[in-house]
Design an enzyme around this catalytic site. Structure first.
Site, PDB file in Angstrom:
ATOM      1  N   ARG A  98       6.055  13.606 -12.926  1.00 38.09           N
ATOM      2  CA  ARG A  98       6.027  14.678 -11.929  1.00 38.09           C
ATOM      3  C   ARG A  98       7.439  15.106 -11.540  1.00 38.09           C
ATOM      4  NH1 ARG A  98       1.130  12.177  -8.150  1.00 38.09           N
ATOM      5  NH2 ARG A  98      -0.570  13.401  -9.073  1.00 38.09           N
TER       6      ARG A  98
ATOM      7  N   ASP B 249       4.713   9.302 -11.407  1.00 33.24           N
ATOM      8  CA  ASP B 249       5.751   9.843 -10.525  1.00 33.24           C
ATOM      9  C   ASP B 249       6.960  10.310 -11.329  1.00 33.24           C
ATOM     10  OD1 ASP B 249       4.281   9.130  -8.123  1.00 33.24           O
ATOM     11  OD2 ASP B 249       4.820   7.065  -8.584  1.00 33.24           O
TER      12      ASP B 249
ATOM     13  N   ASP C  14      -0.179  -0.622  -6.439  1.00 29.63           N
ATOM     14  CA  ASP C  14       0.537  -1.889  -6.535  1.00 29.63           C
ATOM     15  C   ASP C  14      -0.247  -3.020  -5.879  1.00 29.63           C
ATOM     16  OD1 ASP C  14       2.946  -0.492  -7.607  1.00 29.63           O
ATOM     17  OD2 ASP C  14       2.936   0.393  -5.607  1.00 29.63           O
TER      18      ASP C  14
ATOM     19  N   HIS D  63       4.475   2.915  -6.081  1.00 32.89           N
ATOM     20  CA  HIS D  63       3.773   4.184  -6.289  1.00 32.89           C
ATOM     21  C   HIS D  63       3.297   4.620  -4.907  1.00 32.89           C
ATOM     22  CE1 HIS D  63       1.320   7.389  -7.799  1.00 32.89           C
ATOM     23  NE2 HIS D  63       0.204   6.828  -7.338  1.00 32.89           N
TER      24      HIS D  63
ATOM     25  N   GLY E 173     -13.110   3.062  -7.020  1.00 34.24           N
ATOM     26  CA  GLY E 173     -12.587   2.842  -5.683  1.00 34.24           C
ATOM     27  C   GLY E 173     -12.824   4.011  -4.760  1.00 34.24           C
ATOM     28  N   ALA E 174     -12.616   3.762  -3.481  1.00 31.50           N
ATOM     29  CA  ALA E 174     -12.735   4.806  -2.471  1.00 31.50           C
ATOM     30  C   ALA E 174     -11.468   5.658  -2.478  1.00 31.50           C
ATOM     31  CB  ALA E 174     -12.924   4.182  -1.095  1.00 31.50           C
TER      32      ALA E 174
END
Length: 311
Positions: free
Chosen positions: A151, A148, A123, A175, A79-80
């Site tokens: 973290r 998450d 998501d 997320h 993906g970008a």
């Protein structure tokens, strides 16, 4: 003996770190690297194959999308990347187009796979993957808030001088910026965190949550890409699917009336197995956490509406 096959789609920093992590932790796996540039996937697989003299003789190889068959798990990392100081949602249009190019062939040749999405926005892109592949909802998940949660545990342990491994704080929801930390359920060595750490006030909680939300961007602003934390999270998700762990893991999936919500994709603690989702767990939320989760659901739902317009 048949070994589980893991197909990793995308050979950027995350895909290759995930492949290497799986290779070291579970050398019996059959790993296929798939990339739009076949030279890149060949080079990465060729390099990692040189570990084979010191690891059990299993295959890591490069495959074109049309050659990739029989996978038990497909992990989407292609993906970008979001623009600097942008949001994960900024790249939704580009990444839906990439998925439309790759996923129909992969789904047709791997009809029984569990699909794990890492591509941002996690998501919404997991939702897009489900729509494009036609896989049942229990076999389409996103890596969600597992990273998450790790973290936030890390930053909280640093701030309070605790052992992060003995600290449990769950993050659910999106997320993204509307993620919901469950401070009311946080524990350290089995005891309530707020009882043993009175210095954890609302101001400190806000600071720690801000650090968690900004972590990936701070890495980007340093000229690098976040890959180790997310690859480790994905490794744990793969391990759970394959039965190496029975502990619930916080992944994103279609919400089906959990907390009275529907029509969205959110992270909750989830039991996984070879067929994907076995059950979703609904922690007891405070009224504030419940309200935040409802807001998070609406934010993600708007992203899903955008996906529908693109498909």
């Amino acid at each position: 003996m048949t070994h589980p096959k893991i197909a990793i789609i995308g050979c950027g920093a995350i895909g290759t770190t995930l492949a290497y992590s799986l290779r070291l932790r579970h050398p019996h796996l059959d790993i296929a690297l798939v990339n739009r540039n076949p030279q890149k996937s060949w080079a990465k697989a060729f390099d990692m194959s040189h570990c084979s003299p010191e690891l059990p003789d299993r295959t890591i190889r490069s495959e074109a999308p049309e050659e990739c068959t029989g996978a038990d798990v497909i992990v989407m990392t292609a993906g970008a990347l979001p623009r600097e100081n942008g949001t994960r949602a900024d790249v939704l249009k580009d990444n839906v187009a990439i998925f439309q190019t790759l996923l129909p062939t992969l789904a047709r040749n791997n009809p029984h796979a569990v699909l794990i999405n890492i591509t941002n926005p996690v998501d919404a892109m997991a939702y897009a993957a489900g729509k494009i592949t036609g896989y049942p909802s229990e076999r389409v998940i996103g890596t969600g808030t597992e990273l998450d949660s790790m973290r936030l545990r890390h930053f909280t342990a640093q701030a309070l001088d605790l052992n992060a491994a003995e600290l449990e704080i769950q993050v659910i929801g999106e997320h993204g910026d509307s993620m919901v930390p469950l401070w009311s359920l946080a524990t350290y060595r089995g005891q309530s965190l707020r009882e043993i750490c009175p210095s954890l006030d609302e101001e400190l909680k806000a600071t720690l949550l801000h650090q968690t939300k900004r972590a990936g961007w701070d890495i980007r602003l340093a000229g690098e890409h976040s890959c180790y934390g997310i690859a480790f999270s994905a490794t744990r998700i793969v391990e759970t699917i394959l039965g190496h762990s029975s502990a619930p893991i916080k992944i994103s999936a279609e919400i089906q009336d959990e907390y009275g919500l529907s029509g969205t994709f959110l992270s909750l603690p989830t039991q996984l197995g070879l067929r994907g989702i076995e059950s979703r767990i609904m922690p007891s939320l405070s009224s504030s956490e419940r309200s935040q989760l409802e807001q998070s659901a609406e934010i993600v739902k708007k992203q899903l509406d955008e996906v529908d317009k693109l498909l």
